[in-house]
Design an enzyme around this catalytic site. Sequence first.
Site, PDB file in Angstrom:
ATOM      1  CG  HIS A  46      -1.794   1.265   1.222  1.00  0.00           C
ATOM      2  ND1 HIS A  46      -2.994   1.329   0.551  1.00  0.00           N
ATOM      3  CD2 HIS A  46      -1.607   2.490   1.764  1.00  0.00           C
ATOM      4  CE1 HIS A  46      -3.517   2.534   0.698  1.00  0.00           C
ATOM      5  NE2 HIS A  46      -2.695   3.259   1.432  1.00  0.00           N
ATOM      6  CG  HIS A 100      -4.727   3.302  -9.465  1.00  0.00           C
ATOM      7  ND1 HIS A 100      -4.972   3.943  -8.268  1.00  0.00           N
ATOM      8  CD2 HIS A 100      -5.434   3.969 -10.406  1.00  0.00           C
ATOM      9  CE1 HIS A 100      -5.803   4.948  -8.477  1.00  0.00           C
ATOM     10  NE2 HIS A 100      -6.091   4.994  -9.764  1.00  0.00           N
TER      11      HIS A 100
HETATM   12  P1  5GP Z   1      -8.357   7.041 -10.326  1.00  0.00           P
HETATM   13  O1  5GP Z   1      -9.391   8.052 -10.762  1.00  0.00           O
HETATM   14  O2  5GP Z   1      -8.230   6.968  -8.801  1.00  0.00           O
HETATM   15  O3  5GP Z   1      -7.028   7.222 -11.003  1.00  0.00           O
HETATM   16  O4  5GP Z   1      -8.875   5.658 -10.854  1.00  0.00           O
HETATM   17  C1  5GP Z   1      -9.614   4.773 -10.086  1.00  0.00           C
HETATM   18  C2  5GP Z   1     -10.224   3.787 -11.053  1.00  0.00           C
HETATM   19  O5  5GP Z   1     -10.686   2.685 -10.304  1.00  0.00           O
HETATM   20  C3  5GP Z   1     -11.424   4.352 -11.828  1.00  0.00           C
HETATM   21  O6  5GP Z   1     -11.149   4.306 -13.226  1.00  0.00           O
HETATM   22  C4  5GP Z   1     -12.577   3.445 -11.417  1.00  0.00           C
HETATM   23  O7  5GP Z   1     -13.437   3.152 -12.492  1.00  0.00           O
HETATM   24  C5  5GP Z   1     -11.865   2.206 -10.892  1.00  0.00           C
HETATM   25  N1  5GP Z   1     -12.574   1.504  -9.839  1.00  0.00           N
HETATM   26  C6  5GP Z   1     -13.143   2.057  -8.737  1.00  0.00           C
HETATM   27  N2  5GP Z   1     -13.694   1.102  -7.957  1.00  0.00           N
HETATM   28  C7  5GP Z   1     -13.453  -0.080  -8.587  1.00  0.00           C
HETATM   29  C8  5GP Z   1     -13.770  -1.437  -8.277  1.00  0.00           C
HETATM   30  O8  5GP Z   1     -14.377  -1.764  -7.251  1.00  0.00           O
HETATM   31  N3  5GP Z   1     -13.356  -2.397  -9.153  1.00  0.00           N
HETATM   32  C9  5GP Z   1     -12.681  -2.071 -10.296  1.00  0.00           C
HETATM   33  N4  5GP Z   1     -12.334  -3.091 -11.088  1.00  0.00           N
HETATM   34  N5  5GP Z   1     -12.362  -0.811 -10.621  1.00  0.00           N
HETATM   35  C10 5GP Z   1     -12.745   0.178  -9.772  1.00  0.00           C
HETATM   36 ZN    ZN Z   2      -4.111  -0.095  -0.432  1.00  0.00          ZN
END
Ligand code: 5GP
Ligand code: ZN
Length: 111
Positions: A46, A100
């Site tokens: 993490h 990520h």
């Molecule tokens: P960020 O905006 O933080 O860079 O991207 C987070 C990503 O995680 C988003 O594109 C969103 O669609 C994805 N995401 C959020 N919750 C989940 C989940 O429970 N499962 C999956 N597979 N993707 C998720």
């Molecule tokens: Zn984490």
Amino acid sequence: MSDCLFCKIAAGEIPSNKVYEDDDFFAFHDIHPKAPTHVLVIPKFHLATLADATKEDSALLGQLMDRVRHIADEVLKLDAGYRVIINVREGGGQVVFHIHVHILGGKRLPF
Ligand code: 5GP
Ligand code: ZN
């Protein structure tokens, strides 16, 4: 981290559509894909954001990018190319605070 969504996904406690896993990294399809192929690559360790990384995380970040290349080229076979995105903090569009890398591909991406 016990209340982190992506720690739970990496541990298999929350289901995901997995595309790759090794001892230190995990990759799965984004639940709301922004391209025909939209995969997230995470370290099992993490780390909340890229902005929180220190020199001690350099090896981890290098390995993360190596896995991104491997997954995009060898697993997803995005031969035509792909885009790699890391959103950093709220202003950068980060919603999940476990670092990520987004891999987007499968069509010609607009700028
Ligand atoms: P960020 O905006 O933080 O860079 O991207 C987070 C990503 O995680 C988003 O594109 C969103 O669609 C994805 N995401 C959020 N919750 C989940 C989940 O429970 N499962 C999956 N597979 N993707 C998720
Ligand atoms: Zn984490």
